[in-house]
Scaffold this active site. Sequence first.
Site, PDB file in Angstrom:
ATOM      1  N   GLY A 189       2.794  -1.872  -5.393  1.00  0.00           N
ATOM      2  CA  GLY A 189       2.463  -0.570  -5.945  1.00  0.00           C
ATOM      3  C   GLY A 189       1.213  -0.321  -4.868  1.00  0.00           C
ATOM      4  O   GLY A 189       0.119  -0.899  -4.928  1.00  0.00           O
ATOM      5  N   HIS A 190       1.401   0.909  -4.279  1.00  0.00           N
ATOM      6  CA  HIS A 190       0.352   1.155  -3.116  1.00  0.00           C
ATOM      7  C   HIS A 190       0.002   2.574  -3.673  1.00  0.00           C
ATOM      8  O   HIS A 190       0.429   3.593  -3.430  1.00  0.00           O
ATOM      9  CB  HIS A 190       1.037   1.300  -1.659  1.00  0.00           C
ATOM     10  CG  HIS A 190       1.300  -0.209  -1.235  1.00  0.00           C
ATOM     11  ND1 HIS A 190       2.164  -0.127  -0.224  1.00  0.00           N
ATOM     12  CD2 HIS A 190       0.844  -1.211  -1.525  1.00  0.00           C
ATOM     13  CE1 HIS A 190       2.267  -1.666   0.028  1.00  0.00           C
ATOM     14  NE2 HIS A 190       1.601  -2.126  -0.768  1.00  0.00           N
ATOM     15  N   ASP A 222      -2.487  -6.475  -3.538  1.00  0.00           N
ATOM     16  CA  ASP A 222      -3.659  -5.569  -4.099  1.00  0.00           C
ATOM     17  C   ASP A 222      -4.752  -5.493  -3.225  1.00  0.00           C
ATOM     18  O   ASP A 222      -5.867  -5.266  -3.866  1.00  0.00           O
ATOM     19  CB  ASP A 222      -3.969  -6.000  -5.727  1.00  0.00           C
ATOM     20  CG  ASP A 222      -2.769  -5.983  -6.499  1.00  0.00           C
ATOM     21  OD1 ASP A 222      -1.953  -4.936  -6.348  1.00  0.00           O
ATOM     22  OD2 ASP A 222      -2.687  -6.770  -7.270  1.00  0.00           O
ATOM     23  N   LYS A 255      -4.030  -2.214   0.763  1.00  0.00           N
ATOM     24  CA  LYS A 255      -3.200  -2.271   2.229  1.00  0.00           C
ATOM     25  C   LYS A 255      -2.576  -0.614   2.220  1.00  0.00           C
ATOM     26  O   LYS A 255      -2.603  -0.001   3.300  1.00  0.00           O
ATOM     27  CB  LYS A 255      -1.945  -2.711   2.125  1.00  0.00           C
ATOM     28  CG  LYS A 255      -2.301  -4.361   2.295  1.00  0.00           C
ATOM     29  CD  LYS A 255      -0.983  -5.201   2.206  1.00  0.00           C
ATOM     30  CE  LYS A 255      -0.241  -5.244   1.108  1.00  0.00           C
ATOM     31  NZ  LYS A 255      -0.816  -6.116   0.114  1.00  0.00           N
ATOM     32  N   GLN A 294       2.483  -7.282  -1.013  1.00  0.00           N
ATOM     33  CA  GLN A 294       1.973  -8.488  -1.587  1.00  0.00           C
ATOM     34  C   GLN A 294       1.009  -9.062  -0.543  1.00  0.00           C
ATOM     35  O   GLN A 294       0.419  -8.221   0.212  1.00  0.00           O
ATOM     36  CB  GLN A 294       3.049  -9.528  -2.078  1.00  0.00           C
ATOM     37  CG  GLN A 294       3.750  -9.112  -3.177  1.00  0.00           C
ATOM     38  CD  GLN A 294       5.170  -8.279  -2.808  1.00  0.00           C
ATOM     39  OE1 GLN A 294       5.591  -8.632  -1.851  1.00  0.00           O
ATOM     40  NE2 GLN A 294       5.273  -7.200  -3.622  1.00  0.00           N
TER      41      GLN A 294
END
Length: 425
Positions: A40-41, A13, A16, A227
């Site tokens: 989750g991006h 988080d 990225k 991650q």
Amino acid sequence: MENIVCVGGQWGDEGKGKIVDMLASDCDVIVRFQGGNNAGHTLYANGKKVVLHLIPSGALHNEKTCVIGNGVVVDPFVLTDEIEALQKRGYLNHPNSLWISPTCHLILPVHKLLDRVREDAKGDAKIGTTLRGIGPAYEAKIGRRGLMMYQIQNRKQIQKKMGHLIKRANRHFSALGSDAITDEECAAMVDKLMVIGQKLEPFICDVSDNLEAAIRNGKKVLFEGAQGALLDIDHGTYPFVTSSNCVAGHASAGSGVGHKHLGKVVMVAKAYLTRVGSGPFPTELNDHDGEMLREKGNEFGATTGRPRRCGWLDMVALKHALWVHGADEIALTKVDVLAGFSELKLCVAYEINGKRVDRFPWDPSDLAIAKPIYESVTGFSQLKDPTNGSLSSLAAAYIRKIEAICDTKCTLIGTGPNREDVFFN
Ligand code: IMP
């Protein structure tokens, strides 16, 4: 042309997605090499929010190729939904827009069930996984029982592997007092996989070979980590970690590209620190400051919606991450969130059992009792100098301090969620 590996320097988080999206504009191919849809991006393009879980964050650049490397564990249902949603929005529409490795391992419904049943059984000791079946799918891979992407159109192989996996899982379910999966349910899953397999089949190709050709032809490749270093199965805060290697070096094994082609390493780190799930977090703030970071930074998981735990930047952990990644530079994100704090703190060492410790401990029970030793930095009310739009001197001083402590330059400074909210340093 130098390739780039972009990885997370904390507990995920770090923002990225936005940095990868930005770096992607200068690259031809963007490759995911580990993790799965636990990631989750969140991206903002033309004012619209897009959340990606499996497809690389370069997907919003239409002319690029996105790649899912062999190191990724793929939930074929999630992947198909993501492809279709992006295609509807006008992305991933050219013939080379997506390559999927035939040797990715699949996350099956049985893995998701196992993840949930095991977490429930752990009670207070739970890891706080994303419940996406990541751990059980990697376990099946390492245990040489996994079903792979190239088998997704082979009914016999699916039936055989799935039958075996379900038989094993049912033993767990019965030991943990949970319902077994029936033969009928298993047969229905096989049918569903065959249907989904047809949709994915056109994208399956020899990723390692294609990447070799691309690199030989002078194409620039961006490897996108999911991650972060502190969630790495070997170098993170085990057992409160994910089930894959998140370090930059793993871009090689997870994509089938020799390490000498990886290029420079950009490590993304937030200007403060967050964590979701359980595990030690020495600089966690359970007070008004922590609440302010969560609210201002909108620190709620992109995958699970869980509130993230928030705290000050931990420089001991950051230096560990820089080392295990072999990072060349830092992209420091969300500096804007710190505007308004009168004082900022950087953890420069820990006190563990009365002793000063400057290294990141490998034993989570040491980390759990570590008291942060802070250096105080004057806060800033404004991120930007209103006279010339550059970073205010106090914001710049915070960044200089970080650079000095870890002897690494922050080359990109994130100042907001949009693509354009970036300073090049
Ligand atoms: P898993 O990867 O779902 O097995 O979860 C293991 C641990 O990693 C849990 O603490 C999760 O919250 C954490 N985790 C997994 N993926 C992410 C991510 O993308 N961002 C932040 N934490 C993550």
